[in-house]
Design a protein around this motif. Structure first.
Motif, PDB file in Angstrom:
ATOM      1  N   UNK A   1     -29.280 -23.309 -40.137  1.00 23.82           N
ATOM      2  CA  UNK A   1     -29.182 -25.001 -40.000  1.00 23.82           C
ATOM      3  C   UNK A   1     -29.081 -25.378 -38.541  1.00 23.82           C
ATOM      4  N   UNK A   2     -28.348 -24.661 -37.572  1.00 29.11           N
ATOM      5  CA  UNK A   2     -27.887 -25.174 -36.308  1.00 29.11           C
ATOM      6  C   UNK A   2     -29.166 -25.079 -35.690  1.00 29.11           C
TER       7      UNK A   2
ATOM      8  N   UNK B   1     -30.947 -22.230 -48.022  1.00 25.38           N
ATOM      9  CA  UNK B   1     -29.664 -23.164 -47.952  1.00 25.38           C
ATOM     10  C   UNK B   1     -29.670 -24.128 -46.638  1.00 25.38           C
ATOM     11  N   UNK B   2     -30.087 -23.332 -45.627  1.00 28.33           N
ATOM     12  CA  UNK B   2     -30.392 -24.040 -44.294  1.00 28.33           C
ATOM     13  C   UNK B   2     -31.457 -24.971 -44.468  1.00 28.33           C
ATOM     14  N   UNK B   3     -32.389 -24.881 -44.932  1.00 25.93           N
ATOM     15  CA  UNK B   3     -33.562 -25.874 -44.994  1.00 25.93           C
ATOM     16  C   UNK B   3     -33.185 -26.940 -45.913  1.00 25.93           C
TER      17      UNK B   3
ATOM     18  N   UNK C   1     -31.334 -23.044 -57.183  1.00 29.97           N
ATOM     19  CA  UNK C   1     -31.446 -24.228 -56.113  1.00 29.97           C
ATOM     20  C   UNK C   1     -32.528 -25.551 -56.467  1.00 29.97           C
ATOM     21  N   UNK C   2     -33.128 -25.208 -57.553  1.00 29.06           N
ATOM     22  CA  UNK C   2     -34.101 -26.313 -57.696  1.00 29.06           C
ATOM     23  C   UNK C   2     -33.564 -27.826 -57.630  1.00 29.06           C
ATOM     24  N   UNK C   3     -32.621 -27.859 -58.249  1.00 32.84           N
ATOM     25  CA  UNK C   3     -31.827 -29.449 -58.358  1.00 32.84           C
ATOM     26  C   UNK C   3     -31.464 -29.586 -56.991  1.00 32.84           C
ATOM     27  N   UNK C   4     -30.781 -28.751 -56.192  1.00 29.93           N
ATOM     28  CA  UNK C   4     -30.360 -29.035 -54.822  1.00 29.93           C
ATOM     29  C   UNK C   4     -31.682 -29.503 -54.011  1.00 29.93           C
TER      30      UNK C   4
END
Length: 407
Positions: free
Chosen positions: A71-72, A96-98, A131-134
């Motif tokens: 993410x950074x 998750x980073x995206x 992770x679909x909803x997120x």
């Protein structure tokens, strides 16, 4: 505004992806490549310069298993599209980073947990689909499995659905590598990932349920364009797990070609326990993982490219009905190992896997596939993807009632 791109990974597939991005740099903004070993990324950049590409890539060190670090880097570089062609072990941390930063995400294979082999199906349901909803809540486009298989073969199924059949009855994905690398034994991509595909249960979707077989238990001969008659075996594979969700009424199977020599060596390694991911201790008290030792002594897949000759043929045999009448099509691609090496310095297996995520990235940049949610390839319009792939070097052909012709 042009989209800034970050390639994560620096193996054979990443090399192809970087070369294709460089060939199509006008579609994007700033170009970056990151790897745990930055020197490998620098080697890819050097190979771009050797081919005369003017596009400027910048390399970065990155531990892609660290979501915060991913993410950074995305924030620091202002990245809009991340193409994850690193190990399948990093899918979740990069995704998750995206999601955290709003960057679009593209990968080429299903996530793998280093501690597990062949989890219960459907495999996408164990990690990515959670992770679909997120992803949708964050408005993040996340395109899963945009390699060749999974990826292009998913689009072949969607093309058959859109243009040939009212109802799809079966999808048989056939992957034949009729090339030769001249080595005693080697795998075409990361041995650790490669062997995991074949050491567990073979899952296929048939008669509306998951069916289980052992590897090399079910084989049949296929007579295919260019490569001719080849024996392929029912194998477990990523795309079966998403295609079965879209086509629950169809039988969905994956077949991979293997020669007798490969099967013999593989069987010996497995029988001796050398393909296990579980640690063992040597007589000297050293703890080692047998699979990692085998990986260490086998040729680097990237090193196979200069000597590789022959062709691949990968496609979908799709059966269904149109206006109540049964029919069948074979939608496929043939790629040449030598031509791939001459163009991008990689063998044909890496070429077929590394070009499609570039096509996906271009379609995201253009807005065609920028769906702002998570999607497998068969959920997206197939023809724009396949036509663009033809422009990028992976043309699609179809054998139907009218003969063998390009799409």
């Amino acid at each position: 505004m042009a989209k800034n791109v970050l390639i994560i990974g620096a193996g054979g597939i990443a090399q192809v992806t970087a070369h294709k991005i460089a060939q199509n740099a006008s579609e994007f903004g700033a170009l970056h490549i990151a790897s745990r070993t930055q020197s490998k990324a620098d080697d890819i950049i050097a190979s771009l310069r050797a081919k005369g590409h003017q596009a400027e890539f910048t390399s970065h060190p990155l531990d892609a298993m660290d979501t915060a670090a991913v993410a950074a880097l995305i924030r620091k570089l202002g990245i809009d599209i991340v193409i994850n062609v690193g190990s399948a072990f990093v899918n979740m941390t990069v995704l998750e980073g995206c999601i955290e930063t709003g960057a679009a995400y593209i990968d080429t294979a299903i996530h793998e947990d280093p501690a597990k082999v062949c989890e219960t199906p459907p495999w996408y349901g164990n990690y990515e689909w959670k992770r679909r909803e997120a992803a949708e809540k964050a408005g993040v486009t996340a395109i899963l499995g945009a390699g060749f298989d999974p990826g292009v073969v998913n689009a072949y199924a969607r093309l058959a659905e859109d243009e040939y059949f009212d109802t799809v009855r079966s999808i048989d994905i056939v992957d034949i590598n009729a090339g030769s690398h001249g080595r005693y034994f080697a795998t075409n991509f990361d041995p650790e990932i490669n062997f995991r595909e074949f050491t567990g249960t073979v899952y296929s979707w048939q008669k509306g349920a998951w069916q289980e077989n052992k590897m090399f238990e079910v084989g049949r001969e296929w007579d295919l364009p260019v490569v001719g008659k080849q024996t392929a075996y029912l194998s477990g594979h990523d795309e079966v797990h998403s295609l079965s969700a879209r086509y629950p009424q169809a039988d969905v199977r994956f077949w991979m070609g293997f020669g007798a020599h490969y099967i013999n060596v593989f069987t010996v390694l497995q029988s001796l326990g050398l393909l296990s991911e579980q640690p063992v201790k040597t007589a000297e008290g050293l703890e080692v993982v047998p699979l990692k030792v085998v990986k260490a002594v086998l040729p680097d897949p990237a090193s196979l490219a200069p000597d590789y000759t022959g062709k691949t043929c990968i496609g979908d045999v799709v059966k269904g009905t149109k206006d109540g009448k049964p029919g069948e099509v074979f939608i496929y691609n043939v790629a040449d190992h030598k031509e791939a090496f001459e163009e991008v310095g990689s063998q044909g297996i890496s070429y077929t896997a590394g070009v499609p995520p570039v096509a996906a990235a271009i379609l995201v940049a253009r807005g065609t596939w920028d769906v702002k949610k998570m999607a497998n390839v068969e959920e997206l319009p197939a023809r724009p993807f396949l036509e663009l792939l033809g422009e990028l070097g992976l043309p699609t052909r179809v054998i139907d009632a009218t003969g063998d012709h390009p799409i």
